[in-house]
Design an enzyme around this catalytic site. Structure first.
Site, PDB file in Angstrom:
ATOM      1  N   ASP A  64     -14.005  16.990  29.641  1.00 28.69           N
ATOM      2  CA  ASP A  64     -14.781  17.579  30.748  1.00 28.69           C
ATOM      3  C   ASP A  64     -14.406  17.035  32.120  1.00 28.69           C
ATOM      4  O   ASP A  64     -15.176  17.158  33.057  1.00 28.69           O
ATOM      5  CB  ASP A  64     -16.276  17.322  30.495  1.00 28.69           C
ATOM      6  CG  ASP A  64     -16.583  15.837  30.431  1.00 28.69           C
ATOM      7  OD1 ASP A  64     -15.634  15.017  30.482  1.00 28.69           O
ATOM      8  OD2 ASP A  64     -17.772  15.469  30.332  1.00 28.69           O
ATOM      9  N   HIS A  99     -14.401  12.556  30.409  1.00 27.98           N
ATOM     10  CA  HIS A  99     -14.428  11.973  29.059  1.00 27.98           C
ATOM     11  C   HIS A  99     -13.347  12.550  28.149  1.00 27.98           C
ATOM     12  O   HIS A  99     -12.838  13.648  28.400  1.00 27.98           O
ATOM     13  CB  HIS A  99     -15.809  12.216  28.439  1.00 27.98           C
ATOM     14  CG  HIS A  99     -16.924  11.757  29.317  1.00 27.98           C
ATOM     15  ND1 HIS A  99     -17.694  12.630  30.061  1.00 27.98           N
ATOM     16  CD2 HIS A  99     -17.357  10.515  29.613  1.00 27.98           C
ATOM     17  CE1 HIS A  99     -18.562  11.940  30.774  1.00 27.98           C
ATOM     18  NE2 HIS A  99     -18.374  10.655  30.535  1.00 27.98           N
ATOM     19  N   SER A 152     -20.484   5.845  29.345  1.00 29.67           N
ATOM     20  CA  SER A 152     -20.378   7.097  28.587  1.00 29.67           C
ATOM     21  C   SER A 152     -19.295   7.075  27.522  1.00 29.67           C
ATOM     22  O   SER A 152     -19.336   7.875  26.585  1.00 29.67           O
ATOM     23  CB  SER A 152     -20.112   8.263  29.539  1.00 29.67           C
ATOM     24  OG  SER A 152     -18.945   8.006  30.291  1.00 29.67           O
TER      25      SER A 152
END
Ligand SMILES: *[C@@H]1O[C@H](CO)[C@@H](O)[C@H](O)[C@H]1NC(C)=O
Ligand SMILES: *[C@@H]1O[C@H](CO)[C@@H](O)[C@H](O)[C@H]1NC(C)=O
Ligand SMILES: *[C@@H]1O[C@H](CO)[C@@H](O)[C@H](O)[C@H]1NC(C)=O
Length: 386
Positions: free
Chosen positions: A348, A351, A40
């Site tokens: 969040d 990240h 991610s």
């Protein structure tokens, strides 16, 4: 840098300018494309294309709507593409509106280097592990040329054959291999014990890519996972294991063990792949600096997330960014109250914010976090490492 290393470095510069064609020897690299592999930290839409879009407010700062990224805006890989004048990378798995003429992104959120023995639903790890990402690349390389042969729009959407040996191959993966063991309740020593296997599999993939013509590799090490709320909240540690920045030391130590091994693997690869230019980038150092000295970089909140709900870090795994929850009888979107992501390092719980990603990019682009210490736009030159 020690004096000896500096002398070696300058000697190499002088030598390469004598051997090469004068000043052109260290000219900027004209990378026509980027092929990215990762999780991610660099997913620009892979997981979203297959398992559903990262919901609002993801993307709100820059794209103004969800854009396949787990962040409020751009990622480091976006700033890398932008610095070469290339459009943002399309995710290989995204069948709609993609343009691969300037590269492709094989990263998906939750990816690991080693294939996991669990489903995304069970554990949150992506089935698109690094070996699968390589398979995708392998198919892409061949089939893109067959399709280009049909002419027309295919020539405008797919790279030329020559692009594969001139492109920059970028990597940001490994963090999830470390957390995977912890989430299975392994001890720190059990996690450390499987790191050599993870690194061995990483090394193989770089060799396969070289075998497919890749020459220029830009490899990010893994970040300080012990500074991320999703790890700190989920795995209990002792108060004595919290460092001065408020991060969980054991997990950061494991990340450093991984990075130490990764650096060794890069050294071995340089010997084994004589035509490759491989840059190792210490993103751990700059990420840790953002969390430990936030003010210096313009942040107010080093650990507390912007898009979350509840708990010490404004993070709760059951009420994640973009989820709809009921508070006082009313439905609320988690993250709607996040007013200024630019003063948060963390977006969040897992990240980084766009503001943090921009800081990371600005610090690594010049080469001072790299081995060898070459800027991003010189990463095609084989320079003896420190
Ligand atoms: C998955 O299972 C196989 C077979 O037991 C094993 O070799 C492999 O190491 C496992 N992978 C992980 C990530 O634990
Ligand atoms: C795809 O991107 C390239 C590079 O930016 C551009 O030249 C080309 O026109 C784009 N293709 C289409 C069909 O828009
Ligand atoms: C890990 O331990 C916790 C607490 O004892 C337990 O609830 C959880 O099911 C365990 N997870 C695994 C994968 O064994």
């Amino acid at each position: 840098m020690e004096a000896k290393r500096l002398i070696g470095f300058y000697a190499a510069l002088v030598l390469s300018s004598l051997v090469g064609c004068g000043t052109l020897a260290r000219a900027s690299c004209d990378f026509p494309a980027i092929f990215n592999f990762g999780d991610s930290n660099s997913d620009t839409g892979g997981l979203s294309a297959v398992f559903g879009q990262a919901p609002p407010p993801h993307g709100e700062t820059y794209f103004r709507s969800p854009a396949g990224r787990y962040a409020d805006g751009r990622l480091v890989v976006d700033f890398i593409a932008q610095s070469f004048g290339l459009p943002y990378l399309s995710a290989y798995l995204d069948a709609v509106g993609s343009n691969f003429s300037h590269g492709a992104n094989f990263a998906t959120a939750g990816s690991t280097i080693r294939p996991q023995n669990t489903t995304l639903h069970q554990s949150g790890f992506s089935p698109i592990s690094l070996d699968v990402q390589f398979n995708e690349f392998y198919e892409f390389r061949r089939r893109s040329q067959v399709a280009r042969g049909r002419g027309g729009v295919y020539e405008k959407l797919l790279p030329k054959e020559e692009v594969f040996s001139r492109a920059l191959y970028t990597f940001d993966i490994g963090q999830n291999d470390l957390t995977a063991g912890y989430f299975l309740n392994m001890s720190t020593s059990e996690v450390k014990a499987y790191i050599p296997d993870v690194l061995g599999q990483f090394k193989n993939i770089v060799k396969y890519l070289y075998g497919e013509g890749g020459r220029y590799f830009w490899i990010h090490n893994t970040g300080p996972v012990g500074c991320l709320p999703y790890v700190m909240e989920r795995i209990p540690i002792l108060a004595s294991q919290v460092d001065r920045a408020g991060c969980a030391s054991p997990f950061n130590e494991v990340a450093r063990v991984f990075n130490h091994g990764l650096k060794k693997v890069v050294t071995q690869l340089r010997k084994e792949l004589p035509l490759a230019a491989i840059t190792y980038v210490d993103v751990y150092a700059i990420k840790y600096a953002l969390s430990s000295q936030p003010k210096k970089y313009g942040f107010k909140h080093p650990l507390r997330t912007c898009c979350g709900h509840g708990g010490k870090y404004n993070y709760n795994i059951h009420m994640g960014c973009g989820a709809k929850i009921t508070v006082g009888g009313k439905e609320v979107l988690v993250g709607k109250s996040c007013e200024d992501p630019s003063v948060h390092v963390n977006w969040d719980g897992v990240h980084y914010t766009e503001a943090a990603n921009k800081q990371i990019f600005d610090h690594i682009v010049g080469g001072s976090f790299s081995d060898p210490p070459v800027p991003l736009n010189k990463a095609c030159h084989r320079i003896p490492s420190q």
